[in-house]
Design a protein around this motif. Sequence first.
Motif, PDB file in Angstrom:
ATOM      1  N   TRP A 177       1.351   8.477   7.442  1.00  0.00           N
ATOM      2  CA  TRP A 177       1.964   8.082   8.712  1.00  0.00           C
ATOM      3  C   TRP A 177       3.186   8.955   8.937  1.00  0.00           C
ATOM      4  O   TRP A 177       4.043   9.070   8.062  1.00  0.00           O
ATOM      5  CB  TRP A 177       2.367   6.604   8.686  1.00  0.00           C
ATOM      6  CG  TRP A 177       1.192   5.701   8.859  1.00  0.00           C
ATOM      7  CD1 TRP A 177       0.309   5.325   7.883  1.00  0.00           C
ATOM      8  CD2 TRP A 177       0.762   5.078  10.066  1.00  0.00           C
ATOM      9  NE1 TRP A 177      -0.647   4.494   8.413  1.00  0.00           N
ATOM     10  CE2 TRP A 177      -0.392   4.321   9.748  1.00  0.00           C
ATOM     11  CE3 TRP A 177       1.229   5.068  11.379  1.00  0.00           C
ATOM     12  CZ2 TRP A 177      -1.071   3.574  10.708  1.00  0.00           C
ATOM     13  CZ3 TRP A 177       0.559   4.321  12.331  1.00  0.00           C
ATOM     14  CH2 TRP A 177      -0.585   3.583  12.001  1.00  0.00           C
ATOM     15  N   MET A 224       0.164   5.724   2.448  1.00  0.00           N
ATOM     16  CA  MET A 224      -0.441   4.427   2.145  1.00  0.00           C
ATOM     17  C   MET A 224      -1.689   4.661   1.294  1.00  0.00           C
ATOM     18  O   MET A 224      -2.574   5.419   1.692  1.00  0.00           O
ATOM     19  CB  MET A 224      -0.880   3.736   3.440  1.00  0.00           C
ATOM     20  CG  MET A 224       0.226   3.600   4.464  1.00  0.00           C
ATOM     21  SD  MET A 224       1.266   2.179   4.087  1.00  0.00           S
ATOM     22  CE  MET A 224       1.845   1.798   5.743  1.00  0.00           C
ATOM     23  N   TYR A 257     -10.080   2.956  12.242  1.00  0.00           N
ATOM     24  CA  TYR A 257      -8.647   2.912  12.536  1.00  0.00           C
ATOM     25  C   TYR A 257      -8.401   2.771  14.033  1.00  0.00           C
ATOM     26  O   TYR A 257      -7.515   2.021  14.460  1.00  0.00           O
ATOM     27  CB  TYR A 257      -7.950   4.162  11.984  1.00  0.00           C
ATOM     28  CG  TYR A 257      -7.534   4.033  10.536  1.00  0.00           C
ATOM     29  CD1 TYR A 257      -8.465   4.130   9.511  1.00  0.00           C
ATOM     30  CD2 TYR A 257      -6.212   3.791  10.188  1.00  0.00           C
ATOM     31  CE1 TYR A 257      -8.101   4.000   8.182  1.00  0.00           C
ATOM     32  CE2 TYR A 257      -5.835   3.661   8.848  1.00  0.00           C
ATOM     33  CZ  TYR A 257      -6.775   3.765   7.858  1.00  0.00           C
ATOM     34  OH  TYR A 257      -6.407   3.633   6.544  1.00  0.00           O
ATOM     35  N   GLU A 275      -2.352  -2.108   6.181  1.00  0.00           N
ATOM     36  CA  GLU A 275      -1.695  -0.817   6.428  1.00  0.00           C
ATOM     37  C   GLU A 275      -1.026  -0.810   7.798  1.00  0.00           C
ATOM     38  O   GLU A 275       0.145  -0.451   7.939  1.00  0.00           O
ATOM     39  CB  GLU A 275      -2.716   0.327   6.336  1.00  0.00           C
ATOM     40  CG  GLU A 275      -2.120   1.677   6.689  1.00  0.00           C
ATOM     41  CD  GLU A 275      -3.112   2.824   6.613  1.00  0.00           C
ATOM     42  OE1 GLU A 275      -4.090   2.732   5.842  1.00  0.00           O
ATOM     43  OE2 GLU A 275      -2.926   3.819   7.337  1.00  0.00           O
ATOM     44  N   SER A 329      -3.627   7.574   3.186  1.00  0.00           N
ATOM     45  CA  SER A 329      -3.277   7.740   4.601  1.00  0.00           C
ATOM     46  C   SER A 329      -1.832   8.202   4.729  1.00  0.00           C
ATOM     47  O   SER A 329      -0.969   7.763   3.979  1.00  0.00           O
ATOM     48  CB  SER A 329      -3.419   6.420   5.354  1.00  0.00           C
ATOM     49  OG  SER A 329      -4.756   6.011   5.386  1.00  0.00           O
ATOM     50  N   CYS A 332      -1.058   9.035  12.622  1.00  0.00           N
ATOM     51  CA  CYS A 332      -1.711   8.521  11.420  1.00  0.00           C
ATOM     52  C   CYS A 332      -2.854   9.439  11.041  1.00  0.00           C
ATOM     53  O   CYS A 332      -3.685   9.791  11.894  1.00  0.00           O
ATOM     54  CB  CYS A 332      -2.219   7.099  11.669  1.00  0.00           C
ATOM     55  SG  CYS A 332      -3.237   6.439  10.336  1.00  0.00           S
ATOM     56  N   ARG A 369       3.343  -1.222   9.537  1.00  0.00           N
ATOM     57  CA  ARG A 369       3.970  -0.309  10.499  1.00  0.00           C
ATOM     58  C   ARG A 369       4.425  -1.036  11.770  1.00  0.00           C
ATOM     59  O   ARG A 369       4.829  -0.374  12.730  1.00  0.00           O
ATOM     60  CB  ARG A 369       2.994   0.806  10.900  1.00  0.00           C
ATOM     61  CG  ARG A 369       2.426   1.611   9.751  1.00  0.00           C
ATOM     62  CD  ARG A 369       3.458   2.492   9.096  1.00  0.00           C
ATOM     63  NE  ARG A 369       4.066   3.435  10.032  1.00  0.00           N
ATOM     64  CZ  ARG A 369       4.986   4.343   9.682  1.00  0.00           C
ATOM     65  NH1 ARG A 369       5.389   4.418   8.426  1.00  0.00           N
ATOM     66  NH2 ARG A 369       5.501   5.160  10.562  1.00  0.00           N
ATOM     67  N   LEU A 381       0.835  -1.209   0.000  1.00  0.00           N
ATOM     68  CA  LEU A 381       0.000   0.000   0.000  1.00  0.00           C
ATOM     69  C   LEU A 381       0.866   1.254   0.000  1.00  0.00           C
ATOM     70  O   LEU A 381       0.481   2.284  -0.571  1.00  0.00           O
ATOM     71  CB  LEU A 381      -0.932  -0.006   1.217  1.00  0.00           C
ATOM     72  CG  LEU A 381      -1.981  -1.123   1.216  1.00  0.00           C
ATOM     73  CD1 LEU A 381      -2.632  -1.254   2.589  1.00  0.00           C
ATOM     74  CD2 LEU A 381      -3.033  -0.870   0.153  1.00  0.00           C
ATOM     75  N   HIS A 382       2.018   1.178   0.642  1.00  0.00           N
ATOM     76  CA  HIS A 382       2.958   2.295   0.641  1.00  0.00           C
ATOM     77  C   HIS A 382       3.752   2.353  -0.663  1.00  0.00           C
ATOM     78  O   HIS A 382       3.914   3.421  -1.267  1.00  0.00           O
ATOM     79  CB  HIS A 382       3.899   2.170   1.835  1.00  0.00           C
ATOM     80  CG  HIS A 382       5.008   3.171   1.852  1.00  0.00           C
ATOM     81  ND1 HIS A 382       4.787   4.524   1.704  1.00  0.00           N
ATOM     82  CD2 HIS A 382       6.346   3.017   1.969  1.00  0.00           C
ATOM     83  CE1 HIS A 382       5.943   5.159   1.750  1.00  0.00           C
ATOM     84  NE2 HIS A 382       6.897   4.271   1.900  1.00  0.00           N
ATOM     85  N   THR A 410      -4.353   3.131   0.905  1.00  0.00           N
ATOM     86  CA  THR A 410      -5.393   2.235   1.404  1.00  0.00           C
ATOM     87  C   THR A 410      -6.791   2.645   0.949  1.00  0.00           C
ATOM     88  O   THR A 410      -7.554   1.826   0.421  1.00  0.00           O
ATOM     89  CB  THR A 410      -5.325   2.213   2.942  1.00  0.00           C
ATOM     90  OG1 THR A 410      -3.962   2.071   3.340  1.00  0.00           O
ATOM     91  CG2 THR A 410      -6.167   1.085   3.513  1.00  0.00           C
TER      92      THR A 410
END
Lengths: 299, 299
Positions: B150, B164, B264, B241, B148, B142, B245, A209-210, B166
């Motif tokens: 981070w 991301m 989330y 996602e 998204s 986040c 991390r 996804l990244h 997502t």
Amino acid sequence: MIAIDWGTSSLRGYRLAADGRVLEQRRSDQGIGACQGRFAATLAALIDGWPGDVALCGMIGSRNGWIELPYAPCPADADALAAAMQPLHDPALPGRTLWFVPGVASGAEAVPDVMRGEETQLIGLLDTLAQEPQGAGRHSVCLPGTHSKWVDLEHGRIAALATMMTGELYALLRQHSLLARLMDADDAQFDGAGFDAGLQRSGAPGGLLHHLFGVRSLGLFERLSAAAAPSYLSGLLIGHELRARLPLAPSVHLIGGSGLLDRYAHALRALGSQVRSHPEDLAAHGLYRLAQRRGGIGH
Amino acid sequence: MIAIDWGTSSLRGYRLAADGRVLEQRRSDQGIGACQGRFAATLAALIDGWPGDVALCGMIGSRNGWIELPYAPCPADADALAAAMQPLHDPALPGRTLWFVPGVASGAEAVPDVMRGEETQLIGLLDTLAQEPQGAGRHSVCLPGTHSKWVDLEHGRIAALATMMTGELYALLRQHSLLARLMDADDAQFDGAGFDAGLQRSGAPGGLLHHLFGVRSLGLFERLSAAAAPSYLSGLLIGHELRARLPLAPSVHLIGGSGLLDRYAHALRALGSQVRSHPEDLAAHGLYRLAQRRGGIGH
């Protein structure tokens, strides 16, 4: 006899000799998606002039096909699939019996997986391998495509399978995503350096996804051209597919007929695996073997 | 002064008191995608009757915005962003200076990453945290969304970021994929059990490309309903996602305003992390702080 591989988007017919040799081939774009409600007429036109009974595999035996066959469970071998073949007679095809091969499901895991058509190619491959000294052992097989299939063969049986939506995700991102406008429209221009960069990136931390966002950020900083971006995306996705299978088998069998096979072969070798490539018409071989096991399928 | 958060699909304005308090808010759907070529008129209408200079953040400062500002590099703090703000005067907004805040890029890695708008929310968050005993330390943040973000905060600075895709991937699969027809059209019906099942599945071997196919195979065997499938897909993607991390920070700051934030928060807690939620209007707070640092931005 006649062997038919009838998928969602294509239809392939093979006229076979009594010893299984392919005497003649015919292809059509009349996949089951294109000829709903007129399967018999479509088949009759394809095999016009060819004698004998017909063995069929692929999505033609699914819920959206001619008749729906339940999936045969893993582990599945030629005997099990032959025993599960279902006959059909249709007035549009007088004097012939149609024999449908079931798909295969792996159901033991928490989440099941399925295939229809590939199992017959695998029966063809198993028959080829059985002629070799180590052929009866364990083999890892990949059938690249819109939905790639990864299959473990063990002792002459289809032991496990896993589907990867790699090709479909590529098409979605290519056509509908925010990344699409950063990529040239022409898919035919393969960029080897771009593919390799994507393949390498797939091994970095951060997850798919990244990594996908890299197509955009590399483009922003003019470190990835619009011409190379589709190949980068392809390398990224295929890389994630392969790395999800790590450790890769020392040797992977690839089945397919398209340029996609070359990309997979290159990527597998880059990740340290050897490759054996096999043509898609293993399906004809497999259908012949299944008909032999079943018996009573006339020529 | 006036604070403006102007993104691709939305426009938010805040009238601020001299001490930074929000006196009034206005919202519009005139994101930069909707008002190309008439930014000045759109802004003039939004802030009609509000006095003072204007500080702006978001995609309005991008290649597709009003003026393009280069990205400020990581690590970036309030002083660096304030120093990089660029003034603009426009005849449609007489007597006012517009101050644009740059986005932030992380460029040290092999693949760069970028954000525009979120950096200002983060400056607001940093200012909030600075009031707390441990606030100057390390924080994981986040910002859920289509893309998204981070972010690692360290000692009052934006140290690193990762995007991301997502939310976009969810929308693509929901609307255009072969999975789409297996899912109910109604996205509003959240199914908690389906979400949790997808979240759990994301931790299994096989990778995202394989897990996605589970939406289809579980449906085939009637183990996932069309009503629960969208939530399952959501849990699967958010799970991937979050797991990218791992190890998750013991506490994660969430910034956002939608129902997505609840998903989330739930997923983070399920994976063992604590959650602190912050509202989206941190952007107004951040713009106020940046204007203070910059100085000379009139009320």
